[in-house]
Design a protein around this motif. Sequence first.
Motif, PDB file in Angstrom:
ATOM      1  N   UNK A  84      24.588 -13.242  -6.222  1.00 16.81           N
ATOM      2  CA  UNK A  84      24.649 -13.416  -7.664  1.00 16.81           C
ATOM      3  C   UNK A  84      23.301 -13.951  -8.128  1.00 16.81           C
ATOM      4  N   UNK A  85      22.758 -13.408  -9.201  1.00 15.62           N
ATOM      5  CA  UNK A  85      21.464 -13.855  -9.701  1.00 15.62           C
ATOM      6  C   UNK A  85      21.503 -15.335 -10.084  1.00 15.62           C
ATOM      7  N   UNK A  86      22.686 -15.857 -10.363  1.00 14.76           N
ATOM      8  CA  UNK A  86      22.816 -17.292 -10.666  1.00 14.76           C
ATOM      9  C   UNK A  86      22.443 -18.157  -9.471  1.00 14.76           C
ATOM     10  N   UNK A  87      22.452 -17.569  -8.268  1.00 18.48           N
ATOM     11  CA  UNK A  87      22.120 -18.305  -7.049  1.00 18.48           C
ATOM     12  C   UNK A  87      20.657 -18.165  -6.649  1.00 18.48           C
ATOM     13  N   UNK A  88      19.841 -17.575  -7.510  1.00 17.70           N
ATOM     14  CA  UNK A  88      18.444 -17.294  -7.176  1.00 17.70           C
ATOM     15  C   UNK A  88      17.679 -18.554  -6.777  1.00 17.70           C
TER      16      UNK A  88
ATOM     17  N   UNK B 134      16.103 -19.509  -3.077  1.00 18.49           N
ATOM     18  CA  UNK B 134      14.669 -19.713  -2.887  1.00 18.49           C
ATOM     19  C   UNK B 134      14.364 -21.108  -2.342  1.00 18.49           C
ATOM     20  N   UNK B 135      15.161 -22.084  -2.708  1.00 21.32           N
ATOM     21  CA  UNK B 135      14.962 -23.444  -2.206  1.00 21.32           C
ATOM     22  C   UNK B 135      15.314 -23.543  -0.725  1.00 21.32           C
TER      23      UNK B 135
ATOM     24  N   UNK C 110       8.684 -11.342  -4.431  1.00 20.19           N
ATOM     25  CA  UNK C 110       9.871 -10.843  -5.117  1.00 20.19           C
ATOM     26  C   UNK C 110       9.560  -9.456  -5.654  1.00 20.19           C
ATOM     27  N   UNK C 111      10.491  -8.533  -5.496  1.00 16.23           N
ATOM     28  CA  UNK C 111      10.384  -7.198  -6.078  1.00 16.23           C
ATOM     29  C   UNK C 111      11.269  -7.211  -7.309  1.00 16.23           C
ATOM     30  N   UNK C 112      10.668  -7.042  -8.475  1.00 19.27           N
ATOM     31  CA  UNK C 112      11.392  -7.189  -9.733  1.00 19.27           C
ATOM     32  C   UNK C 112      11.746  -5.822 -10.307  1.00 19.27           C
ATOM     33  N   UNK C 113      13.061  -5.539 -10.389  1.00 22.73           N
ATOM     34  CA  UNK C 113      13.550  -4.255 -10.909  1.00 22.73           C
ATOM     35  C   UNK C 113      14.690  -4.496 -11.895  1.00 22.73           C
ATOM     36  N   UNK C 114      14.478  -5.426 -12.803  1.00 21.71           N
ATOM     37  CA  UNK C 114      15.497  -5.796 -13.781  1.00 21.71           C
ATOM     38  C   UNK C 114      15.259  -5.066 -15.102  1.00 21.71           C
ATOM     39  N   UNK C 115      16.257  -5.041 -15.988  1.00 19.17           N
ATOM     40  CA  UNK C 115      16.027  -4.454 -17.318  1.00 19.17           C
ATOM     41  C   UNK C 115      14.921  -5.210 -18.050  1.00 19.17           C
TER      42      UNK C 115
ATOM     43  N   UNK D 225       8.817 -20.684 -11.455  1.00 22.47           N
ATOM     44  CA  UNK D 225       9.224 -22.092 -11.411  1.00 22.47           C
ATOM     45  C   UNK D 225       9.716 -22.473 -10.021  1.00 22.47           C
ATOM     46  N   UNK D 226      10.210 -21.503  -9.284  1.00 24.16           N
ATOM     47  CA  UNK D 226      10.686 -21.736  -7.921  1.00 24.16           C
ATOM     48  C   UNK D 226       9.565 -21.642  -6.891  1.00 24.16           C
ATOM     49  N   UNK D 227       8.352 -21.327  -7.341  1.00 24.39           N
ATOM     50  CA  UNK D 227       7.203 -21.308  -6.452  1.00 24.39           C
ATOM     51  C   UNK D 227       6.967 -20.019  -5.690  1.00 24.39           C
ATOM     52  N   UNK D 228       7.515 -18.920  -6.164  1.00 24.64           N
ATOM     53  CA  UNK D 228       7.304 -17.639  -5.474  1.00 24.64           C
ATOM     54  C   UNK D 228       5.800 -17.304  -5.474  1.00 24.64           C
ATOM     55  N   UNK D 229       5.304 -16.774  -4.372  1.00 20.90           N
ATOM     56  CA  UNK D 229       3.869 -16.479  -4.245  1.00 20.90           C
ATOM     57  C   UNK D 229       3.445 -15.229  -5.007  1.00 20.90           C
ATOM     58  N   UNK D 230       4.294 -14.206  -5.009  1.00 22.74           N
ATOM     59  CA  UNK D 230       3.902 -12.933  -5.608  1.00 22.74           C
ATOM     60  C   UNK D 230       5.116 -12.192  -6.147  1.00 22.74           C
ATOM     61  N   UNK D 231       4.873 -11.400  -7.183  1.00 26.28           N
ATOM     62  CA  UNK D 231       5.916 -10.569  -7.788  1.00 26.28           C
ATOM     63  C   UNK D 231       5.385  -9.139  -7.872  1.00 26.28           C
TER      64      UNK D 231
END
Length: 120
Positions: A34-38, A42-43, A50-55, A68-74
Motif C-alpha cells: 500500500x502506498x500508505x506504507x511507503x 523506506x525507513x 525509486x521508479x516513479x510511474x504514478x498519475x 523527505x524519506x532520503x531517497x537517492x534518486x528518482x
Amino acid sequence: ENFCFADWGVNLAAAFDIKPALIGTEYKGVRIYNVDDLESYLAENTVNLAVLTVPKAAAIPVTERLTASGIDAIWNFTNVELTEPNSSTIVENVHFSDSLLSLCYYVAERNDEAAARGKQ
C-alpha cells in the motif's frame, strides 16, 4: 522480452499502489505494498532508487514523500518535469511524448528525403 532490472544491477525490491486488489500480491516476484506504507518501508529498508510511474496529479506529492524519506534518486516516467532543488535527490525525467515526437520527426524527414530522391 521484458526489461529486466537485474540485468542492469538493479534489484527491484518493492512496488506500491493504491488499488486494494493489488496490495499484498506479487508481480514477477515483487511484492506490492500500500502506498500508505511507503515511508515505513523506506525507513526499514535500504533503497537508493525509486521508479516513479504514478498519475500526473500524484507525481509531486509522491516525489516530496520520497525526497523527505532520503531517497537517492528518482527515475521519473510521469511526464511531469520534476526538480528537487532543495534536496540531494537526483531526478531523471523521462518524457515518452518528447521521444515519440522526435522519432516521428526523424521518420518523416527520412521519408521526405527518400521521396525527393525519387523525384529527381
